[in-house]
Every structure is written in structure tokens, then in C-alpha cells.
Design an enzyme around this catalytic site. Structure first.
Site, mmCIF file in Angstrom:
data_model
loop_
_atom_site.group_PDB
_atom_site.id
_atom_site.type_symbol
_atom_site.label_atom_id
_atom_site.label_comp_id
_atom_site.label_asym_id
_atom_site.label_seq_id
_atom_site.Cartn_x
_atom_site.Cartn_y
_atom_site.Cartn_z
ATOM 1 N N ASN A 131 -16.104 17.768 -43.216
ATOM 2 C CA ASN A 131 -16.401 18.803 -42.220
ATOM 3 C C ASN A 131 -15.409 19.950 -42.410
ATOM 4 O O ASN A 131 -14.285 19.905 -41.927
ATOM 5 C CB ASN A 131 -16.301 18.223 -40.809
ATOM 6 C CG ASN A 131 -16.684 19.239 -39.744
ATOM 7 O OD1 ASN A 131 -16.704 20.438 -39.986
ATOM 8 N ND2 ASN A 131 -16.981 18.762 -38.543
ATOM 9 N N CYS A 184 -16.882 23.221 -38.748
ATOM 10 C CA CYS A 184 -17.033 23.250 -37.290
ATOM 11 C C CYS A 184 -16.459 24.560 -36.754
ATOM 12 O O CYS A 184 -15.299 24.881 -37.015
ATOM 13 C CB CYS A 184 -16.307 22.059 -36.669
ATOM 14 S SG CYS A 184 -16.303 22.087 -34.855
ATOM 15 N N ILE A 200 -26.231 24.360 -43.833
ATOM 16 C CA ILE A 200 -24.990 24.889 -43.277
ATOM 17 C C ILE A 200 -24.652 24.193 -41.972
ATOM 18 O O ILE A 200 -25.506 23.498 -41.404
ATOM 19 C CB ILE A 200 -25.109 26.408 -43.009
ATOM 20 C CG1 ILE A 200 -26.298 26.664 -42.084
ATOM 21 C CG2 ILE A 200 -25.189 27.179 -44.312
ATOM 22 C CD1 ILE A 200 -26.485 28.107 -41.631
ATOM 23 N N GLY A 257 -30.412 23.753 -41.031
ATOM 24 C CA GLY A 257 -30.252 24.941 -40.218
ATOM 25 C C GLY A 257 -31.590 25.545 -39.857
ATOM 26 O O GLY A 257 -32.185 26.271 -40.643
#
Length: 272
Positions: free
Chosen positions: A125, A128, A189, A240
Site C-alpha cells: 500500500n 492511501c 489505482i 477504479g
């Protein structure tokens, strides 16, 4: 619907992005047992120590099919998460992609070493948009993306998949850095933003700001997936704004081979 992905022949080319639905071991196992359409099971992001995250409200629909969220990287920590993942029965035709995060290169490596024995692959990740000091704060620096990816690759023997943020001027540059660090695939994304949603003059989310997802991010997501696919020679997980079969075909045309369905699941039940 069989598809090849990072050394496994999967039941289907779909995943649910990190943090949506598959947030606990029992739910992940239920998907393994009952929903073969999801070939890649992506966990909620796991960090080195437990995090309570933000207080509710953490999700708001600001227009039909469009959301802002700020969960705050809620998780029980790597040690407890490893215990829970160890209990899973993973079918041969599924892929458990464990999402991890850290506040430094060392923390990424620490979590990776703990979680890798229980995963088919690790998602990093790096994207974020609302947790200060994590995710996007690191994923906007190509040198740091390369360093984190390389450090995790050196520490584990499972595939490593950086998840990138669209909130950069040149996402292809970030993708190239990840590939140079040894990435086996790219996930693109994560949410846009952060953004705000107000009601009666006050922000809805307890954090005030949250990542933006849903139908409205589709054009940006497709642009990013296409730019990444042109820049690297590794597989792309595209997500997305997908809410239809035509959206999936669009992502395939943009170069993605695995497709993440997230916000479109809101309101659905296991019977649908």
C-alpha cells in the site's frame, strides 16, 4: 474465465480491492468457498501494530455511485493477522494477495516477513490518501517506491505488487521505479484525493477528508492503467470506477489483466 496470474491458474480475472468487503478471515474464506468469480482475494491493509482507525462515519456516498472514505488503516497488526491468515484454506485456483503498509522501509520489511508465509503475494500500500505518514506520502516518491519494493523483494519469496496512487504528475515514472525495484505486478489505482463531503455545513467523515472512489474516477483510472501498461512489462491489476462489463473491457484495452470491483458492490447481496 480461467486466467494466469503470477504463477497460478485462477478461477477468474477479478479481485476486490483492499479494504472492501474482504476485511476479515471468515469473509475471505466465504469468498474462497462460494464465489469463484473472485480469483484474487485482496486483504485489508495490514501494518506492524494494531490500529483502531477513525471513528464512524468512515464512508459517505456523495452522489449515486460515488464515495469518499477514510477508514484509517484499521487492522489488528501483523502478528495477529498472520495467525488469522494461517487458518485459511486457499483453493489451488485462487490467489491470496495480502496488502501491507508501514511508516518506513524497515516496517514494510518487518510486516512482509511476517505475512509472506501465509500469502500468495504481497500488495504494498503506497497509495492511501488520508493516513498521515503512510501510503501516498511514500508512493509519490519514485526513489522511495523503488527502495521499498526492492527491500521487500529481498526479504520474501512471494510476488510483490505495489499499489500506486493516481495523485502524482507522472504515474508511469512511479511504475517504472517499482519495476526497477523488482515488482512482479502493479495495482492501479487507489482512491483519488483526498476530498471532502459536507452535509448541513459540516464534513460527513469523522476525519474530514477521505479518498474518492466510484464511477467518477473511471476516466482517471483508465488513463493511469494505460500509462502504466505502456511503461512496464509486468501485469497490471486495474481498478477504479468499474461498474459494468464494458468498463472491464475498457480496462482490458488499457492493458490490465486483473480487474478490481469495489464501489459497485455497495447495495449488493450474496444472492445477486
Amino acid at each position: 474465465m480461467k486466467t494466469e496470474f503470477l504463477g497460478k491458474s485462477l478461477s477468474a480475472p477479478f479481485t476486490i480491492p483492499s479494504g472492501i468487503v474482504t476485511c476479515s478471515a471468515p469473509i475471505i474464506q466465504a469468498f474462497f468457498d462460494q464465489i469463484p468469480e473472485v480469483g484474487v482475494l485482496t486483504t485489508k491493509s495490514i501494518g506492524p501494530t494494531p490500529r483502531a482507525g477513525y471513528r464512524e462515519p468512515i464512508l459517505s456516498q456523495y452522489s449515486p455511485g460515488n464515495f469518499v472514505n477514510a477508514v484509517g488503516l484499521t487492522n489488528p497488526g501483523a502478528e495477529r493477522s498472520a495467525e488469522l491468515m494461517a487458518e485459511l484454506n486457499i483453493p489451488e485456483d485462487r490467489f491470496l494477495l495480502v496488502s501491507i503498509f508501514g511508516g518506513s522501509v524497515e516496517e514494510y520489511v518487518e510486516v512482509a516477513r511476517i505475512m509472506a508465509p501465509h500469502a500468495d503475494g504481497l500488495e504494498l500500500n503506497l497509495s492511501c490518501p488520508h493516513a498521515k505518514g503512510y501510503g501516498m506520502a511514500m508512493g509519490q516518491d519514485p526513489d522511495l517506491v523503488r527502495e521499498i519494493t526492492a527491500a521487500v523483494k529481498a526479504a520474501v519469496d512471494v510476488p510483490v505488487v505495489p499499489k500506486l496512487t493516481p495523485n502524482v504528475p507522472n504515474i508511469a515514472e512511479i511504475a517504472k521505479a517499482a519495476e526497477q525495484g523488482g515488482a512482479d505486478a502493479i495495482c492501479a489505482i487507489n482512491t483519488l484525493g483526498p476530498g471532502s463531503h459536507y452535509s448541513h455545513g459540516a464534513p460527513v467523515l469523522s476525519n474530514g477528508l477521505g479518498g474518492m472512489s466510484g464511477k467518477g474516477v473511471l476516466p482517471i483510472a483508465l488513463k493511469c492503467a494505460s500509462e502504466i501498461a505502456e511503461a512496464v512489462s509486468i501485469p497490471v491489476i486495474g481498478c477504479g470506477g468499474i461498474s459494468s462489463a464494458d468498463n472491464v473491457r475498457s480496462f482490458k484495452g488499457a492493458g490490465a489483466s486483473i480487474f478490481g470491483i469495489g464501489s459497485a458492490l455497495v447495495g449488493m447481496t450474496t444472492q445477486q
